[in-house]
Design an enzyme around this catalytic site. Structure first.
Site, PDB file in Angstrom:
ATOM      1  N   GLU A 490      -7.611 -31.067  52.721  1.00 48.98           N
ATOM      2  CA  GLU A 490      -6.981 -29.810  52.321  1.00 48.98           C
ATOM      3  C   GLU A 490      -8.028 -28.859  51.760  1.00 48.98           C
ATOM      4  O   GLU A 490      -8.996 -29.298  51.107  1.00 48.98           O
ATOM      5  CB  GLU A 490      -5.901 -30.062  51.261  1.00 48.98           C
ATOM      6  CG  GLU A 490      -4.751 -30.930  51.760  1.00 48.98           C
ATOM      7  CD  GLU A 490      -3.693 -31.182  50.686  1.00 48.98           C
ATOM      8  OE1 GLU A 490      -3.887 -30.720  49.550  1.00 48.98           O
ATOM      9  OE2 GLU A 490      -2.680 -31.837  51.007  1.00 48.98           O
ATOM     10  N   HIS A 513       0.873 -27.747  50.618  1.00 47.36           N
ATOM     11  CA  HIS A 513       0.993 -28.642  49.464  1.00 47.36           C
ATOM     12  C   HIS A 513       1.735 -27.950  48.315  1.00 47.36           C
ATOM     13  O   HIS A 513       1.253 -27.873  47.189  1.00 47.36           O
ATOM     14  CB  HIS A 513      -0.383 -29.111  48.989  1.00 47.36           C
ATOM     15  CG  HIS A 513      -0.329 -30.404  48.233  1.00 47.36           C
ATOM     16  ND1 HIS A 513      -1.335 -31.333  48.273  1.00 47.36           N
ATOM     17  CD2 HIS A 513       0.620 -30.938  47.403  1.00 47.36           C
ATOM     18  CE1 HIS A 513      -1.032 -32.360  47.506  1.00 47.36           C
ATOM     19  NE2 HIS A 513       0.159 -32.145  46.972  1.00 47.36           N
TER      20      HIS A 513
END
Length: 630
Positions: A490, A513
């Site tokens: 990420e 997220h």
């Protein structure tokens, strides 16, 4: 007792959290139409006078004219100010009583409200030097005693000259008039008190910046209330944790700094060297290398649910307690899961995209209701179990699987194996933890066991799903819809590009997220985690720690608390007690709890201890960390 030392303390914004005349304005101007305008002007005049930008007498004259106050307002003012005594002053009430003969209040304020307030902490009335109001026959405040030197410029200097205090003199205050005492050579040092207000030009003149009374007393080895000033405890908050966390820790007195994004290993290893408390979210990796560079670190707050980004075992070996927020964002994640299931079941992601492209695709193909469909929840913890309740309430048939025996809620059906669940349900929602063993928990084999046309969601941890296997099954049509909120890799900040083979696939919702990223959840987390950290620092309690033995401790009263963290080896507590017995120290209470790695001993004693006791306790073999609470 230190008879050759005198402590001179200012009143407004030092002894109290506020400027008394500003508060008096709130009372006396309450019913006036231009109240806010006058209060703003009043505050400006106060600041100009305190900063030395306007002569004090001129500032005072103008403020009293604005106030339009009366004698009957003063009792109300006093009651308010009693609740506004500076927090660290109240905490150190013992100091004011013990040194009352040597403490002087010298203020440009007024005795009528100062004396009742300072006497709350035991300060003698005859040691208070301040102005006096003048009233007319109707009780209106019309002026002040102009013969009093404190009503004019350099009034504090003149007052101290008249007092002619012997020995060392220390000035504590927040304003320029307090610095003038030091400049005139009438005080050994000037301590700029910043607990309530900071004035830039005053800080530049100070011998020492004093964020609290704890700091001042620590410098003179007279600390009674706490063993170590909180302003010396550095807190670093990363990844845009909620402002409430900053505000709570700052109000408690800690030295708090923030950083908007995550840090890489090398950067964090450098920044953490003098940090005592670290606050992170999911992107920051707290590795052994970082922890090896954090000799002062005592606590870590994970402002999220998961802690797989933290080397918990290494934290344990170094005596660092870790706290998270296991419940605070549960509802937010559940609501996102439900929302995504509805969107995916109706095949809406593709339809919405077509609309933005100008394509009108009105059809019911691959669009279904959720009522009566089978949802399988993998992981029946805090989130999974609440999802179970909400899903059933809106019409799902709920099935769940967990490696740990969990009681079914409502009418949910427990599956005895993962394979059983995968082959039975229409929708799968993954809610397992991020332990290393869960890497690729759902992979090629598990996708083969699923029904054709399944909808798949992962809002747990990125590495628990084999992304390549998921892509293949979406492309083949085995998985007809997916909602993915977490990824193996990420971006560390919002400025980095998100790369994933899942991009542009049909009927797929990709979110950055944000399962727990609602304002409500972040506010809950921003209050919960600091509360646990402060409780640990203040009392030693480790309730809800994810790596330490959990101990709920009583508030310390009339005793000293010794906290000893050691490797879990036999005989440590016996050695602690032997040292205390050798020094004739009685134990008031003692608590011990262990896990596989460490032992955590809390010992309350009723006698003042010497430095040699602390040294001996620290020198016990296998000691990891030792600290003292008063």
């Amino acid at each position: 007792m230190q008879p050759n030392k005198s402590y001179v303390i200012d009143f407004d914004s030092t002894f109290t959290q506020v400027e008394a005349l500003d508060v008096l304005g709130e009372i006396s101007l309450a019913n006036e139409a231009d109240k806010e305008l006058k209060l703003a002007k009043l505050e400006a005049l106060t600041n100009q006078g305190m900063a030395g930008e306007l002569s004090f007498r001129e500032s005072l004259i103008q403020r009293l004219e604005l106030l339009n106050a009366e004698e009957r307002h003063l009792p109300v003012l006093v009651e308010i100010l009693k609740r506004k005594i500076s927090t660290s002053f109240v905490r150190n009430k013992a100091f004011f009583h013990e040194y009352r003969e040597h403490i002087y209040i010298i203020s440009n304020g007024f005795k009528e409200f100062i004396i009742p307030i300072v006497m709350e902490l035991g300060i003698k009335e005859e040691n208070v030097f301040a102005n006096s109001f003048e009233f007319d026959s109707a009780g209106k405040i019309v002026g002040f005693d102009r013969e009093n030197v404190l009503s004019s410029n350099n009034g504090k200097v003149a007052t101290l000259k008249n007092l002619d205090l012997k020995g060392d003199v220390y000035m504590i205050g927040d304003g320029y008039t307090d610095y003038e005492v030091r400049a005139a050579g009438l005080a050994n040092k000037f301590y700029a008190f910043t607990e309530n207000v900071e004035r830039g030009n005053v800080l530049e003149k100070a011998d020492h910046i004093t964020p609290s009374m704890d700091e001042f007393l620590y410098l003179f080895n007279m600390n009674k209330a706490i063993s170590y000033p909180k302003n010396r405890i550095k807190v670093l908050l990363l990844e845009n944790v909620h402002p409430d966390a900053f505000g709570t820790l700052k109000q408690e007195g800690y030295n708090v700094s923030t950083y908007s994004g995550a840090m890489d290993e090398d950067e964090l290893a450098e920044k953490i060297k003098d940090v005592s408390v670290l606050g992170i979210r999911s992107k920051t990796q707290l590795t052994k290398k970082v922890l090896d560079n954090a000799p002062r670190l005592i606590a870590v707050g994970a402002f999220c649910i998961g802690t797989n980004q933290i080397d918990l075992e290494e934290c344990l070996r170094k005596g660092v307690a870790v706290f998270n927020a296991p419940y605070s964002n549960t509802r937010s994640v559940v609501e996102l899961v439900i929302g995504e299931i509805i969107l995916l079941t109706r095949n809406l992601p593709d339809k919405m995209m077509k609309m933005h492209q100008g394509n009108w695709d009105k059809s019911a193909n691959n669009s279904h209701e959720i009522r009566g469909r089978k949802i399988g929840i993998i992981g029946y913890g805090n989130i999974g179990s609440q999802l179970s309740v909400v899903a059933e309430a809106i019409g799902f048939d709920v099935y769940y699987y967990d490696v740990v025996e969990k009681l079914a809620l409502g009418n949910a059906t427990k599956c005895n194996s993962l394979k059983e669940l995968l082959g039975k349900v229409d929708i799968i929602s993954l809610h397992v933890d991020g332990r290393k063993d869960n890497k690729d928990f759902i992979g090629k084999k598990e996708f083969e066991q699923m029904k054709d046309g399944v909808i798949f969601l992962n809002l747990s941890r990125g590495h628990v799903v084999d992304i390549d296997a998921l892509v293949k099954n979406i492309s083949s049509g085995k998985v007809i819809g997916a909602g993915i909120d977490v990824f193996p890799e990420e971006p560390k900040t919002n400025k980095e590009t998100f790369e994933s083979p899942l991009r542009s696939l049909p009927n797929v919702i990709l979110t950055p997220h944000i399962g727990g990223s609602t304002e409500e959840a972040q506010e809950n987390i921003g209050n919960f985690v600091p509360g646990k950290i402060m409780e640990y620092i203040n009392t030693g309690s480790t309730t809800n720690s994810v790596n330490f033995p959990n101990l709920q401790l009583p508030i310390l009263e009339n005793a000293h608390r010794l906290i000893h963290i050691h490797l879990n080896k036999p005989g440590i507590i016996a050695k602690i007690n032997k040292i205390l017995a050798n020094h004739d120290i009685n134990i008031v209470g003692q608590h011990l709890k262990t896990n596989e790695t460490i032992g955590y001993v809390i010992t309350d004693i009723d006698k003042v201890y010497g430095a040699e006791v602390i040294k001996e306790l620290k020198d016990i073999e296998h000691t990891i960390r030792f600290r003292v609470l008063y």
